[in-house]
Design a protein around this motif. Sequence first.
Motif, mmCIF file in Angstrom:
data_model
loop_
_atom_site.group_PDB
_atom_site.id
_atom_site.type_symbol
_atom_site.label_atom_id
_atom_site.label_comp_id
_atom_site.label_asym_id
_atom_site.label_seq_id
_atom_site.Cartn_x
_atom_site.Cartn_y
_atom_site.Cartn_z
ATOM 1 N N THR A 244 0.988 -1.261 -0.064
ATOM 2 C CA THR A 244 -0.044 -0.006 0.011
ATOM 3 C C THR A 244 0.971 1.344 0.135
ATOM 4 O OG1 THR A 244 -0.372 -0.250 2.407
ATOM 5 C CG2 THR A 244 -2.014 -1.005 1.259
ATOM 6 N N GLN A 245 1.657 1.482 0.922
ATOM 7 C CA GLN A 245 2.477 2.760 1.108
ATOM 8 C C GLN A 245 4.005 2.397 1.093
ATOM 9 O OE1 GLN A 245 1.081 4.793 4.934
ATOM 10 N NE2 GLN A 245 0.278 6.438 3.398
ATOM 11 N N LEU A 246 4.740 3.301 0.569
ATOM 12 C CA LEU A 246 6.097 3.142 0.476
ATOM 13 C C LEU A 246 6.865 4.684 0.551
ATOM 14 C CD1 LEU A 246 6.601 4.386 -2.570
ATOM 15 C CD2 LEU A 246 5.835 2.016 -3.290
ATOM 16 N N TRP A 247 8.024 4.651 0.594
ATOM 17 C CA TRP A 247 8.621 5.873 0.643
ATOM 18 C C TRP A 247 9.498 5.998 -0.635
ATOM 19 C CZ3 TRP A 247 14.014 6.774 0.281
ATOM 20 C CH2 TRP A 247 14.447 8.042 0.511
ATOM 21 N N GLY A 248 9.552 7.071 -1.317
ATOM 22 C CA GLY A 248 10.303 7.295 -2.476
ATOM 23 C C GLY A 248 9.925 8.632 -3.313
ATOM 24 N N GLY A 249 10.742 8.779 -4.397
ATOM 25 C CA GLY A 249 10.573 9.854 -5.307
ATOM 26 C C GLY A 249 11.646 10.299 -5.990
ATOM 27 N N PHE A 250 11.814 11.155 -6.730
ATOM 28 C CA PHE A 250 12.901 11.686 -7.422
ATOM 29 C C PHE A 250 13.726 13.121 -7.250
ATOM 30 C CE2 PHE A 250 10.264 9.340 -10.425
ATOM 31 C CZ PHE A 250 11.130 8.676 -11.360
ATOM 32 N N LEU A 251 14.924 12.748 -7.324
ATOM 33 C CA LEU A 251 15.634 14.130 -6.568
ATOM 34 C C LEU A 251 16.416 14.359 -7.681
ATOM 35 C CD1 LEU A 251 16.658 11.968 -3.515
ATOM 36 C CD2 LEU A 251 15.442 13.971 -3.253
ATOM 37 N N THR A 252 16.659 15.792 -7.792
ATOM 38 C CA THR A 252 17.771 16.303 -8.956
ATOM 39 C C THR A 252 18.803 17.038 -8.475
ATOM 40 O OG1 THR A 252 16.260 18.399 -8.912
ATOM 41 C CG2 THR A 252 15.481 16.711 -10.490
ATOM 42 N N MET A 280 17.881 2.046 -5.939
ATOM 43 C CA MET A 280 18.372 3.521 -6.253
ATOM 44 C C MET A 280 18.546 3.412 -7.546
ATOM 45 S SD MET A 280 21.533 5.683 -4.530
ATOM 46 C CE MET A 280 21.820 7.547 -5.211
ATOM 47 N N ILE A 281 18.155 4.246 -8.497
ATOM 48 C CA ILE A 281 18.558 4.615 -9.883
ATOM 49 C C ILE A 281 18.979 5.949 -10.202
ATOM 50 C CG2 ILE A 281 17.538 4.620 -12.193
ATOM 51 C CD1 ILE A 281 15.280 2.504 -11.254
ATOM 52 N N ILE A 282 19.892 6.017 -10.925
ATOM 53 C CA ILE A 282 20.562 7.471 -11.359
ATOM 54 C C ILE A 282 20.384 7.555 -12.745
ATOM 55 C CG2 ILE A 282 22.615 8.898 -11.290
ATOM 56 C CD1 ILE A 282 23.539 7.350 -8.807
ATOM 57 N N VAL A 295 20.856 15.952 -13.913
ATOM 58 C CA VAL A 295 20.977 14.488 -13.198
ATOM 59 C C VAL A 295 19.843 14.317 -12.459
ATOM 60 C CG1 VAL A 295 22.469 13.191 -11.472
ATOM 61 C CG2 VAL A 295 23.468 15.011 -13.112
ATOM 62 N N TRP A 296 19.101 13.026 -12.344
ATOM 63 C CA TRP A 296 18.397 12.901 -11.258
ATOM 64 C C TRP A 296 18.592 11.423 -10.708
ATOM 65 C CZ3 TRP A 296 15.484 8.530 -12.679
ATOM 66 C CH2 TRP A 296 15.391 8.104 -13.943
ATOM 67 N N ALA A 297 17.906 11.275 -9.608
ATOM 68 C CA ALA A 297 18.014 9.844 -8.890
ATOM 69 C C ALA A 297 16.701 9.652 -8.446
ATOM 70 C CB ALA A 297 19.134 9.830 -7.895
ATOM 71 N N LEU A 298 16.367 8.260 -8.460
ATOM 72 C CA LEU A 298 15.075 7.609 -7.925
ATOM 73 C C LEU A 298 15.510 7.092 -6.760
ATOM 74 C CD1 LEU A 298 11.977 6.813 -7.788
ATOM 75 C CD2 LEU A 298 12.386 5.038 -9.318
ATOM 76 N N ALA A 299 14.961 7.433 -5.372
ATOM 77 C CA ALA A 299 15.103 6.604 -4.472
ATOM 78 C C ALA A 299 14.151 5.963 -3.939
ATOM 79 C CB ALA A 299 15.870 7.521 -3.375
ATOM 80 N N HIS A 305 9.171 4.329 5.380
ATOM 81 C CA HIS A 305 10.026 4.810 6.206
ATOM 82 C C HIS A 305 11.190 5.458 5.274
ATOM 83 C CE1 HIS A 305 8.560 1.843 8.831
ATOM 84 N NE2 HIS A 305 8.985 0.438 8.145
ATOM 85 N N GLU A 306 11.307 6.768 5.586
ATOM 86 C CA GLU A 306 12.339 7.573 5.140
ATOM 87 C C GLU A 306 13.667 7.339 5.342
ATOM 88 O OE1 GLU A 306 11.504 11.812 5.671
ATOM 89 O OE2 GLU A 306 9.307 11.643 5.054
ATOM 90 N N TYR A 307 14.683 7.222 4.224
ATOM 91 C CA TYR A 307 15.896 7.002 4.114
ATOM 92 C C TYR A 307 16.299 5.968 5.172
ATOM 93 C CZ TYR A 307 16.528 11.234 1.531
ATOM 94 O OH TYR A 307 16.272 12.602 0.699
ATOM 95 N N PRO A 308 15.797 5.000 5.005
ATOM 96 C CA PRO A 308 16.053 3.744 5.876
ATOM 97 C C PRO A 308 17.508 3.327 6.081
ATOM 98 C CG PRO A 308 14.930 2.816 3.891
ATOM 99 C CD PRO A 308 14.980 4.293 3.817
ATOM 100 N N SER A 309 18.194 3.258 7.239
ATOM 101 C CA SER A 309 19.531 2.645 7.373
ATOM 102 C C SER A 309 19.398 1.315 7.487
ATOM 103 C CB SER A 309 19.985 3.532 8.986
ATOM 104 O OG SER A 309 21.069 2.948 9.139
ATOM 105 N N PRO A 310 20.325 0.584 6.996
ATOM 106 C CA PRO A 310 21.667 1.158 6.549
ATOM 107 C C PRO A 310 21.708 1.390 4.834
ATOM 108 C CG PRO A 310 21.989 -1.144 6.768
ATOM 109 C CD PRO A 310 20.770 -0.799 7.354
ATOM 110 N N LEU A 311 20.578 1.067 4.404
ATOM 111 C CA LEU A 311 20.633 1.163 2.935
ATOM 112 C C LEU A 311 20.967 2.567 2.399
ATOM 113 C CD1 LEU A 311 19.884 -1.092 0.677
ATOM 114 C CD2 LEU A 311 17.294 -0.111 0.694
ATOM 115 N N PHE A 312 20.107 3.439 2.932
ATOM 116 C CA PHE A 312 20.411 4.691 2.313
ATOM 117 C C PHE A 312 21.185 5.853 3.138
ATOM 118 C CE2 PHE A 312 16.449 3.599 0.120
ATOM 119 C CZ PHE A 312 16.950 3.657 -1.090
#
Length: 503
Positions: A244-252, A280-282, A295-299, A305-312
């Motif tokens: 249902t829910q996840l965390w993510g989006g595009f970063l430029t 993570m896609i760049i 440049v953009w990245a998809l996380a 969960h935002e920026y979960p550790s240790p992954l991000f």
Amino acid sequence: MHTELLTALLTLVMGSFASQEHFQSFDDGVRPTAQQCCNSLEAVLVSSVILYPGSSGYTDQLGSYYSLDQATQRPACRIAPSTAEDVALIVKYATSSRCEFAVRSGGHMSWEGSSNIGHNGFTIDLEGLKLIELQDGGETLSIAPGLTWGEVYAFLKPHGLHTVGARSPGVGVGGFLLGGGVSFLSTEHGLGSDNVLDYEVVLSNGSIVHANKAERSDLFWALKGGSTNYGIVTRFLMPTMPLTQLWGGFLTYSANAVPQLYERMVKVTDQLKVDPRGLMIICTAWNPATKEHTVWALALYLAPHEYPSPLFDGLQDIAPIGGTTRVTNLGEILDEAGQALPKSQYSQWFTLTFKADAKLPWDVQLKGEDIFGDLESSDAHWEVLVQPMNEGMFSAGQKRGGNPFGLSRTHENLCLVMLVMVFWTNPEESALIKAKTQEYLKVSMDLARERGLLTEFIYANYASGTQNVLESYGEENIKKMRAVKEKYDPNNLLEVWKGGWKL
């Protein structure tokens, strides 16, 4: 439709062919023209729409291809069957009378002839095959190849479910799954084709059969990377999973951040062995308007969960110019991803898989300036997109009966897949840009090879039509695939099916 009725229809079809002057047997060395193929099929098909040049439906179907190279091909007719039985009639006639044809599911491949054909043949457009239903109390999903993944996800959303499908809503079900299929869920669940539980497939002789672990297990294995060698799949059965829910989006980012971003991607790829729920896609792209690289990245993380550790760990330390990361649903991420790729342009793609390295992708991006820098076009540009392949992708296939890709041969838990895309709008530049794209492919592969980074595997859904996709699966797997081909299409009747990669 009952088997008896289908058999009767096939008899009627072949009888009507035999009664016509132009439909002599293949042994006579005469084959019908593409127009004659269309006309004869129109006389006997039960529930198919046949569209001819000049009709609005024909034009609409052509206009829905991703690449203009495909959209500018003009088959003698386009046939849109709505049942597996009609697909069987079409295949039976085409292979018996040696009519050349192409098959289109979503039409998202870039190279000319991958899912369309010129005036010398006809195109089977599977857009009429739209069956979709939950089975086994919602644990499995039956889907037809005429659906796009956007339609599949829209169906699943009210149920809080997802499956291992494409990351762009416009991609078709059929081509994605027959080429392997990298998904947002792949780092945990493997490729899309690793998750297929059953194929309903029309073989070269027009028979409709099922292939799964228990029934025709050899064909089941081969279809996971089968391209256009074994038959037209008319239905896939796949597992569902709650999401249902996840965390993510595009970063430029500015181009200055590229070295840090790729170093971070290598670390994220390594951490997938601890937590495979992230991605993570760049993408680095040449902007022809500003003459700069963007440049953009998809996380992405498959939980809220935002920026979960240790992954991000460390990604927050690289300051973006802008971003859309938030807790959301996968549908919104898919919509963003669908908007990120240019549309209605000419395009050429190629791909390579390499051992995880932070320097190679940016060097490949910069090589594009040397190759395309002298173009007069104001809008021609290229993009380099990189994403991980992890042990989860390798092992998932083995756990589910294996696949033909030979990914275990890499002996590397950390690999990255590169997709290089070149876009332009002026058809007069096509020959030059296509030649330059092949030069770009050679330069990129040579660079990876010189650094000891290039691996054998070529991912079909990103590949150029000039790349030796099937050979990259390894000699043993190709030998096995050919044995399956000999068993289910012993006379190589499906050579009249154009497009894809042939054994």
